[in-house]
Enzyme design. Structure first.
Site, PDB file in Angstrom:
ATOM      1  CB  SER A 152      -0.873  -0.114   1.127  1.00 47.80           C
ATOM      2  OG  SER A 152      -2.005  -0.685   0.828  1.00 47.80           O
ATOM      3  CE  LYS A 203      -4.434   2.167  -0.790  1.00 48.59           C
ATOM      4  NZ  LYS A 203      -3.937   0.716  -0.924  1.00 48.59           N
ATOM      5  CB  SER A 208      -4.633   1.582   3.628  1.00 47.37           C
ATOM      6  OG  SER A 208      -3.772   1.092   2.606  1.00 47.37           O
TER       7      SER A 208
END
Length: 416
Positions: A105, A108, A162
């Site tokens: 993640s 991102k 997230s």
């Protein structure tokens, strides 16, 4: 001695002799510790071999890079990492800085660097089935198809919770008519602009895919771009927020909280991002400030044993790095301007340098090529001059012999 013989001899003696090289020392192993039952995460497939190595030669290996005279950093359970100064760009230490691995993640953060400048915060986005097309166990903030969300709300859902659904929605909007695919293409273009050439995005959220990877160095570049934006810091550091209701299916909404524990537990924390997938294992980006310095740490391929969560391991490296003198470094984070200059060869229209030549970055390869070009031009000029001289001498000799013959025969001769 003929002209070509002279040229060959000159060329022979002007060929540069390579400098003697000594074998490089074996790399210092990274201070990595983990349970024997958990093997280090293997590196991701490298999409393209070669390419520029940004940041300096010391960052090119897989071992530990630490400034000379500085105490070794603490052992962590991350297989690769970087600690750098967000303001000066100095890399204080690194372990396998350019080794490519799955991002999870922390991907991102690249989406944020790409889409924050493109999307107005008050633009309203209607969620689509494509935004929710994710595995059942995927991290999500809870978008509802047909629900309407301001872009600013989606950023909170992306960075606090997230949310992979929020990542899809933001990438889709950033991609315009091209949708999510165009948004991902824009992410790759932004990575290239930043000099993050170890990075390739296949989706906007970081779930494992064969052609998706980044490096600890690239994450530091991307984080530097993010933390330079006030809107990113605002979204990234909020502790909690009330997610908006979407009646009638969700009449009340719900609360979401920031998952980055560094913000709550480390004095001077500035924010960051957590990540985890089966292939990436734990990944982390965290930043903090102390005594006027802002440092960022990036971790990849980490485990939570024996040191605990990744934010704790990041705090260990941050404590160590804040004690390192600000002038000590093993490399630097390139800027987009520096990357552009290195990629663009000098042209005749470029501004003149201090000696009347086009200004621009030089490299050993380009200097070597320029030297050979100048040498070749000089040799060609010498050959041409010698050739003309030979032709003139031969012509003069012939004319003199003709004059002698004519005099011997009693014919008039004109002086020349």
């Amino acid at each position: 001695m003929g002209a070509w013989t002279v040229a060959v001899i000159a060329t022979t003696f002007l060929v540069p002799v390579p400098a003697a090289t000594t074998p490089s020392a074996a790399p210092v192993p990274c201070p990595y510790q983990s349970l024997p039952s958990i093997p280090p995460t293997p590196p991701a497939t490298i999409r393209t071999a070669g390419g520029p190595l940004w940041g300096g030669d010391q960052l090119g290996g897989t071992g530990l890079a630490v400034p000379s005279g500085v105490a070794a950093p603490p052992a962590v359970a991350a297989t690769t990492w970087v600690v750098a100064d967000l303001d000066s760009g100095a890399v204080l230490a690194a372990c396998g800085a350019h080794v490519r691995r799955r991002p999870a993640s922390v991907q991102k953060l690249l989406l944020a660097a790409t889409a924050l400048p493109l999307l107005p915060p008050d633009q309203v986005v209607e969620a689509t089935p494509e935004d929710l097309a994710l595995p059942s166990d995927s991290s999500a903030v809870g978008l509802l198809v047909g629900g309407k969300y301001p872009v600013s709300t989606l950023w909170y859902g992306l960075l606090l919770q997230s949310g992979n659904d929020a990542a899809n929605a933001l990438a889709r909007m950033a991609g315009g008519p091209g949708g999510i695919a165009a948004g991902v293409a824009a992410m790759n273009a932004e990575a290239y602009r930043l000099g993050a050439e170890d990075t390739h995005a296949s989706n906007p959220h970081g779930l494992d895919e064969p052609d998706q990877f980044t490096s600890a160095y690239d994450l530091a570049l991307i984080a530097r771009a993010d933390f330079a934006r006030e809107d990113f810091v605002r979204y990234d550091t909020l502790d909690r927020m009330q997610w908006p209701a979407q009646p009638p299916r969700d009449p009340t909404g719900y609360q979401i909280q920031n998952e980055n524990q560094l913000l709550k537990n480390y004095p001077g924390a500035l924010g960051g991002k957590t990540g985890f997938t089966d292939q990436a294992r734990h990944t982390y980006v965290g930043a903090a400030q102390r005594n006027g310095r802002r440092l960022v740490v990036t971790l990849m391929g980490a485990e939570v044993v024996p040191f605990g969560r990744t934010w704790k391991q990041a705090s260990m490296l941050l404590d160590w790095a804040f004690a390192v003198p600000s002038a000590a470094q093993v490399g630097h984070l390139v800027t987009p301007d520096e990357v552009t200059r290195e990629r663009t060869p000098p042209t005749p229209s470029a501004a003149p340098g201090p000696h009347g030549t086009a200004a621009g970055p030089a490299s050993p390869v380009s200097d070597f090529g320029s030297a050979w070009g100048i040498l070749g031009a000089l040799i060609a000029l010498a050959v041409a001059v010698l050739g003309l001289a030979v032709v003139k001498v031969v012509a003069l000799a012939r004319r003199r012999r003709s004059r002698y013959r004519r005099r011997a025969q009693g014919a008039p001769v004109r002086d020349v």
